[in-house]
Scaffold this motif. Structure first.
Motif, short mmCIF file in Angstrom:
data_model
loop_
_atom_site.label_atom_id
_atom_site.label_comp_id
_atom_site.label_asym_id
_atom_site.label_seq_id
_atom_site.Cartn_x
_atom_site.Cartn_y
_atom_site.Cartn_z
N PHE A 196 0.83 -1.20 0.00
CA PHE A 196 0.00 0.00 0.00
C PHE A 196 0.87 1.25 0.00
O PHE A 196 0.65 2.19 -0.78
N GLY A 197 1.87 1.29 0.89
CA GLY A 197 2.74 2.46 0.98
C GLY A 197 3.56 2.68 -0.28
O GLY A 197 3.76 3.82 -0.72
N ALA A 198 4.07 1.58 -0.86
CA ALA A 198 4.87 1.71 -2.08
C ALA A 198 4.06 2.31 -3.22
O ALA A 198 4.59 3.04 -4.06
N LEU A 199 2.77 2.02 -3.28
CA LEU A 199 1.92 2.50 -4.36
C LEU A 199 1.39 3.91 -4.14
O LEU A 199 1.24 4.68 -5.09
N LEU A 200 1.11 4.27 -2.87
CA LEU A 200 0.34 5.49 -2.63
C LEU A 200 1.07 6.59 -1.86
O LEU A 200 0.64 7.74 -1.89
N LEU A 201 2.15 6.27 -1.15
CA LEU A 201 2.87 7.33 -0.45
C LEU A 201 3.62 8.22 -1.45
O LEU A 201 4.05 7.75 -2.50
N VAL A 202 3.77 9.48 -1.10
CA VAL A 202 4.49 10.43 -1.93
C VAL A 202 5.85 10.72 -1.28
O VAL A 202 5.92 10.94 -0.08
N GLU A 203 6.90 10.72 -2.10
CA GLU A 203 8.23 10.96 -1.58
C GLU A 203 8.43 12.42 -1.18
O GLU A 203 7.86 13.33 -1.82
N HIS A 204 9.19 12.64 -0.12
CA HIS A 204 9.54 14.00 0.30
C HIS A 204 10.99 13.98 0.76
O HIS A 204 11.33 13.29 1.73
N VAL A 205 11.84 14.73 0.07
CA VAL A 205 13.25 14.87 0.44
C VAL A 205 13.45 16.29 0.92
O VAL A 205 13.24 17.25 0.17
N GLU A 206 13.85 16.45 2.15
CA GLU A 206 14.00 17.78 2.74
C GLU A 206 15.31 18.44 2.32
O GLU A 206 15.35 19.62 1.99
N ALA A 207 16.42 17.69 2.35
CA ALA A 207 17.74 18.28 2.06
C ALA A 207 18.69 17.18 1.59
O ALA A 207 19.27 16.47 2.42
N ARG A 208 18.86 17.05 0.27
CA ARG A 208 19.74 16.00 -0.27
C ARG A 208 21.19 16.20 0.13
O ARG A 208 21.96 15.25 0.19
N GLU A 209 21.55 17.43 0.40
CA GLU A 209 22.96 17.72 0.72
C GLU A 209 23.23 17.71 2.23
O GLU A 209 24.33 18.06 2.66
#
Length: 453
Positions: free
Chosen positions: A176-189
């Motif tokens: 369920f999470g793999a299909l419907l969660l949205v990725e959020h990256v706060e600070a790649r560096e």
């Protein structure tokens, strides 16, 4: 499906399993000792490994989520937790079971703060009071249900089902999470604070080990003193380095926010009292009053019902009375209900169930309100670090409550010792009430909903 709803579903599934596994194994320890033909005292390693691993991995969770993305990190940690649950059920000796619990604790230590971060980033502060039903279910109801399910599995099936039950639910939640969660990256560096981790991991791990040691062997245990002092030294150095670091692993400056500091401190006291009574009453009702594991589980079930009732009323109470009155009243009610546990006598199942209902209701009302107001003035970018600190305090508070209860029982055996332990837990709640009256009514920081980037 709305990304907000998807986050709620994954949060509940993951945190419910994590919270339940913290208590479900307690009633199964005698059965585990019998099956593996080992002394009952050695089974404490099953809990020690889990708690120490949990404490070691919590500090790095905020950095992992901000650097690599909350969805990716959450699913990875959740998958590790589910795999470890299966390995716990398949263990053929105590060593294998302990190692599997260490792996389970590592997954849970990263999963919990990241899940809370996703939830609070998905909902702006003004909407979070409506999350009380979601927040209470896994963080408060699950630990209360643990002894019930544990007793049921031990007496009707096998202790292994306490771990197997996680696998099918976990696999479905992962898909369920793999299909419907949205990725959020706060600070790649974002830079990794190696020094902070080198101090936080052993510091928190040693403190958790010390608290578990004193719970098993009493305050005279050399392991308690050695590990406790070493852990506190590491944590003292950690505070100094984190306040000077430009990108600290544990952003202790967040405690400068009065709302976050007071709410997280009160929750520390709340969970210490709650877990102390949960641990102490389970032993008192069985060893002191002669009930079976299944009867004890049934009597504690109304605690979960009380928590769920509180989750339905907390939104109305928040709007009608405000957080200060709600929290102060709930903490006072928790103190009274903890003390009332001493009035329970052998065979008094209905009164015991009623008192458990009261404890669940008041603890539920306090914890739901506290989890919301702690993050009211925290910005979206700082939510990951705040979630990490929040979970560190909750885990240490839980272990402290159990450890102090065990110390009281070791120093005062018999029914009188159990009664004194319940009063100690009531004392935690009373201190929390005194802190609650200093909470200021504040307006939330308005910020945009951030469900993905």
């Amino acid at each position: 499906m709305s990304p907000q709803v998807a986050v709620c579903v994954c949060y509940v599934a993951a945190m419910f399993m994590n919270g339940m596994d913290a208590t479900i194994v307690n009633v199964a320890l005698p059965a585990i000792a019998d099956e593996f033909a080992v002394p009952a005292s050695t089974t404490s390693a099953v809990n020690v490994g889990y708690l120490v691993s949990l404490a070691v991995c919590i500090p790095v969770s905020g950095w992992l989520g901000d650097r690599f993305g909350t969805k990716r990190v959450f699913l990875g940690a959740f998958g590790m937790f589910v795999l470890a649950s299966a390995l716990c059920g398949l263990a053929t000796d105590l060593t294998q079971l302990t190692l599997a619990r260490v792996l389970q604790g590592a997954g849970g230590g990263v999963m919990s703060p990241v899940a809370l971060t996703m939830l609070f980033r998905a909902y702006p502060p003004e909407q979070r009071i409506r999350l009380s039903r979601v927040l209470l279910l896994p963080t408060a109801v699950a630990p209360a249900l643990g002894p019930v399910l544990g007793g049921f599995f031990v007496e009707n099936f096998t202790w292994r089902w306490g771990f197997y039950v996680n696998v099918p639910v976990g696999v479905l939640a992962l898909v369920f999470g793999a299909l419907l969660l949205v990725e959020h990256v706060e600070a790649r560096e974002k830079r990794f604070d190696a020094l902070g981790f080198a101090l936080a991991a052993p510091g928190l791990g040693l403190v958790m080990y010390a608290l578990e040691s004193v719970a098993q062997a009493g305050p005279g245990s050399p392991h308690f003193w050695a590990s406790g002092i070493a852990g506190l030294v590491c944590l003292g150095l950690l505070v100094r380095t984190q306040l000077r670091a430009r990108e600290p692993m544990l952003d202790l400056r967040l405690f400068g926010d009065a709302s976050f500091r007071r709410a997280s401190g009160i929750l520390f006291l709340c969970v210490a009292g709650f877990l102390g009574t949960l641990y102490g009453f389970t032993l008192m009702f069985q060893e002191g009053l002669g009930a079976s594991a299944w009867e004890t589980g049934l009597v504690t079930l109304p605690k979960a019902i009380g928590l769920m009732i509180a989750s339905q009323l907390i939104g109305w109470a928040h709007r009608r009375f405000g957080p200060r009155r709600v929290i102060a009243t709930a903490m006072f009610g928790a103190a009274v209900s903890f003390a009332l546990l001493n009035a329970i006598s052998a065979g008094d199942f209905w009164f015991a169930a009623f008192v458990q209902l009261l404890t669940g209701f008041f603890v539920g009302a306090a914890s739901a309100e506290l989890q919301v107001i702690a993050f009211t003035t925290i910005s979206a970018s700082a939510t990951g670090g705040a979630s990490t600190l929040f979970n560190v305090q909750r885990q240490v508070g839980s272990a402290l409550g159990v450890a102090l209860t065990a110390c009281v029982l070791a120093g005062a055996p018999g029914l009188g010792g159990y009664h004194l332990a319940m009063l100690v837990s009531a004392g935690f709640a009373l201190v929390g009430m005194l802190l609650a009256v200093r909470i200021k009514e504040i307006a939330p920081v308005r910020q945009p909903v951030a469900v993905g980037r």
